[in-house]
Design a protein around this motif. Structure first.
Motif, PDB file in Angstrom:
ATOM      1  N   VAL A  37     -12.570  -2.729  -4.267  1.00 17.53           N
ATOM      2  CA  VAL A  37     -13.476  -3.447  -3.356  1.00 17.53           C
ATOM      3  C   VAL A  37     -12.884  -4.825  -3.132  1.00 17.53           C
ATOM      4  CG1 VAL A  37     -15.527  -2.143  -4.061  1.00 17.53           C
ATOM      5  CG2 VAL A  37     -14.885  -4.234  -5.305  1.00 17.53           C
ATOM      6  N   PRO A  38     -13.133  -5.423  -1.986  1.00 18.46           N
ATOM      7  CA  PRO A  38     -12.505  -6.728  -1.683  1.00 18.46           C
ATOM      8  C   PRO A  38     -12.758  -7.791  -2.737  1.00 18.46           C
ATOM      9  CG  PRO A  38     -13.484  -5.788   0.284  1.00 18.46           C
ATOM     10  CD  PRO A  38     -13.918  -4.917  -0.848  1.00 18.46           C
ATOM     11  N   ALA A  39     -13.912  -7.724  -3.425  1.00 13.36           N
ATOM     12  CA  ALA A  39     -14.212  -8.760  -4.410  1.00 13.36           C
ATOM     13  C   ALA A  39     -13.414  -8.584  -5.691  1.00 13.36           C
ATOM     14  CB  ALA A  39     -15.712  -8.758  -4.732  1.00 13.36           C
ATOM     15  N   ALA A  40     -12.832  -7.402  -5.915  1.00 15.51           N
ATOM     16  CA  ALA A  40     -12.162  -7.139  -7.185  1.00 15.51           C
ATOM     17  C   ALA A  40     -10.646  -7.072  -7.072  1.00 15.51           C
ATOM     18  CB  ALA A  40     -12.684  -5.832  -7.787  1.00 15.51           C
ATOM     19  N   THR A  41     -10.100  -6.983  -5.871  1.00 10.99           N
ATOM     20  CA  THR A  41      -8.656  -6.809  -5.740  1.00 10.99           C
ATOM     21  C   THR A  41      -8.164  -7.382  -4.427  1.00 10.99           C
ATOM     22  OG1 THR A  41      -6.871  -5.173  -5.687  1.00 10.99           O
ATOM     23  CG2 THR A  41      -8.962  -4.519  -4.714  1.00 10.99           C
ATOM     24  N   ASP A  42      -6.893  -7.714  -4.407  1.00  5.22           N
ATOM     25  CA  ASP A  42      -6.250  -8.162  -3.174  1.00  5.22           C
ATOM     26  C   ASP A  42      -5.618  -7.011  -2.415  1.00  5.22           C
ATOM     27  OD1 ASP A  42      -6.931 -10.793  -3.678  1.00  5.22           O
ATOM     28  OD2 ASP A  42      -5.090 -11.189  -4.821  1.00  5.22           O
ATOM     29  N   LEU A  43      -5.677  -5.811  -2.958  1.00  4.09           N
ATOM     30  CA  LEU A  43      -5.126  -4.646  -2.271  1.00  4.09           C
ATOM     31  C   LEU A  43      -5.979  -4.300  -1.055  1.00  4.09           C
ATOM     32  CD1 LEU A  43      -4.308  -2.406  -5.354  1.00  4.09           C
ATOM     33  CD2 LEU A  43      -2.710  -3.720  -3.972  1.00  4.09           C
ATOM     34  N   PRO A  44      -5.399  -3.630  -0.073  1.00  6.09           N
ATOM     35  CA  PRO A  44      -6.198  -3.237   1.103  1.00  6.09           C
ATOM     36  C   PRO A  44      -7.271  -2.231   0.699  1.00  6.09           C
ATOM     37  CG  PRO A  44      -4.014  -2.229   1.168  1.00  6.09           C
ATOM     38  CD  PRO A  44      -3.995  -3.208   0.045  1.00  6.09           C
ATOM     39  N   ALA A  45      -8.516  -2.666   0.665  1.00  2.00           N
ATOM     40  CA  ALA A  45      -9.619  -1.831   0.185  1.00  2.00           C
ATOM     41  C   ALA A  45     -10.421  -1.202   1.315  1.00  2.00           C
ATOM     42  CB  ALA A  45     -10.543  -2.657  -0.707  1.00  2.00           C
ATOM     43  N   HIS A  46     -10.003  -1.378   2.547  1.00  2.00           N
ATOM     44  CA  HIS A  46     -10.716  -0.748   3.663  1.00  2.00           C
ATOM     45  C   HIS A  46     -10.595   0.769   3.542  1.00  2.00           C
ATOM     46  CE1 HIS A  46     -11.714   0.432   7.793  1.00  2.00           C
ATOM     47  NE2 HIS A  46     -12.345  -0.737   7.876  1.00  2.00           N
ATOM     48  N   PRO A  47     -11.659   1.524   3.833  1.00  2.00           N
ATOM     49  CA  PRO A  47     -11.582   2.994   3.692  1.00  2.00           C
ATOM     50  C   PRO A  47     -10.416   3.619   4.449  1.00  2.00           C
ATOM     51  CG  PRO A  47     -13.849   2.305   3.995  1.00  2.00           C
ATOM     52  CD  PRO A  47     -13.008   1.081   4.182  1.00  2.00           C
ATOM     53  N   ALA A  48     -10.042   3.042   5.580  1.00  2.00           N
ATOM     54  CA  ALA A  48      -8.928   3.609   6.343  1.00  2.00           C
ATOM     55  C   ALA A  48      -7.588   3.401   5.646  1.00  2.00           C
ATOM     56  CB  ALA A  48      -8.885   2.998   7.739  1.00  2.00           C
ATOM     57  N   MET A  49      -7.529   2.425   4.729  1.00  2.00           N
ATOM     58  CA  MET A  49      -6.277   2.135   4.042  1.00  2.00           C
ATOM     59  C   MET A  49      -6.162   2.825   2.683  1.00  2.00           C
ATOM     60  SD  MET A  49      -4.531   0.264   6.053  1.00  2.00           S
ATOM     61  CE  MET A  49      -3.269  -0.333   4.940  1.00  2.00           C
ATOM     62  N   ILE A  50      -7.237   3.395   2.184  1.00  2.27           N
ATOM     63  CA  ILE A  50      -7.203   4.038   0.870  1.00  2.27           C
ATOM     64  C   ILE A  50      -6.205   5.193   0.834  1.00  2.27           C
ATOM     65  CG2 ILE A  50      -8.548   5.283  -0.844  1.00  2.27           C
ATOM     66  CD1 ILE A  50      -9.072   2.281  -0.702  1.00  2.27           C
ATOM     67  N   PRO A  51      -6.141   6.099   1.832  1.00  2.00           N
ATOM     68  CA  PRO A  51      -5.130   7.164   1.779  1.00  2.00           C
ATOM     69  C   PRO A  51      -3.703   6.638   1.759  1.00  2.00           C
ATOM     70  CG  PRO A  51      -6.838   7.713   3.353  1.00  2.00           C
ATOM     71  CD  PRO A  51      -7.065   6.288   2.962  1.00  2.00           C
ATOM     72  N   PHE A  52      -3.471   5.569   2.524  1.00  2.00           N
ATOM     73  CA  PHE A  52      -2.125   4.972   2.505  1.00  2.00           C
ATOM     74  C   PHE A  52      -1.810   4.392   1.136  1.00  2.00           C
ATOM     75  CE2 PHE A  52       0.163   0.911   2.772  1.00  2.00           C
ATOM     76  CZ  PHE A  52       1.420   1.394   3.139  1.00  2.00           C
TER      77      PHE A  52
END
Length: 213
Positions: free
Chosen positions: A29-44
């Motif tokens: 989730v955006p509050a816990a990580t700097d990784l792309p957490a948008h649902p569209a980016m999770i598969p990537f």
């Protein structure tokens, strides 16, 4: 595979029931990580982490040109950086001769497994430190080593120090010049005209003597 700054495990790979499992210590989730957490980016992100962690078991690491490596057991075909492909045997050793991206695929048409692996330039070839003559002799074994340089004249003298042929004998050079001179003398235009004129005069004298007789 990865730890946070305080040393706690952040990315862990394990196995259970014959399957590889990847555990990520983040709720994504955006509050816990700097990784792309948008649902569209999770598969990537999943594909990126799976590929990076080598869940397929091969390749285990990067490779260097000139060093043999063991191909996966399911390998059946190999393609080099130039695009050339040939058949290989699974589990056999393969020695890449140049750096670049190689692709190995399964021989069975129903098996879609494939993997790309990078072959790097050996670290020893990337070292700009000059090699001492003694080290060169050890590197090339029994073959002769002739260091030259760094100036251009020293390089030319060193690279052309051994010739394939012998020097031309002086009498051969004199004979060649004599033949060239004889050819020029015989091919002189004035001499040719004088010779033709002499032939015509001789022919005319012979005809006159026959008439008079």
């Amino acid at each position: 595979l990865l730890r946070s700054t305080d040393g706690a495990p952040w990315l862990v790979r394990t196995e259970a029931g014959g399957r590889a499992i990847l555990l990520l210590a983040s709720p994504l989730v955006p509050a816990a990580t700097d990784l792309p957490a948008h649902p569209a980016m999770i598969p990537f992100l999943e594909a990126l982490l799976v590929q990076w962690s080598h869940l397929s078991g091969w390749p285990p690491s990067d490779f260097e040109a000139g060093a043999p490596l063991a191909l996966p057991a399911w390998a059946g075909a190999l393609r080099d950086p130039d695009g050339a492909s040939w058949s290989v045997e699974g589990g056999s050793l393969f020695t890449p001769l140049r750096a670049g991206i190689y692709e190995v695929s399964a021989s069975d048409q129903d098996d879609a497994r494939a993997a790309e692996f990078a072959v790097n330039v050996p670290a020893s070839e990337l070292d700009p430190t000059p090699v001492l003559p003694g080290a060169l002799e050890e590197l090339f074994g029994d073959r002769p080593v002739h260091p030259a340089g760094p100036d251009e004249r020293a390089w030319s003298d060193g690279i052309f120090r051994a010739r394939r042929g012998r020097d031309v004998a002086p009498w051969l050079a004199v004979l060649a010049l004599a033949l060239v001179g004889a050819e020029l003398f015989l091919a002189t235009p004035g001499r040719s005209r004088r010779s033709e004129a002499g032939v015509d005069l001789a022919a005319g004298s012979e005809s006159s003597s026959r008439v008079s007789t």
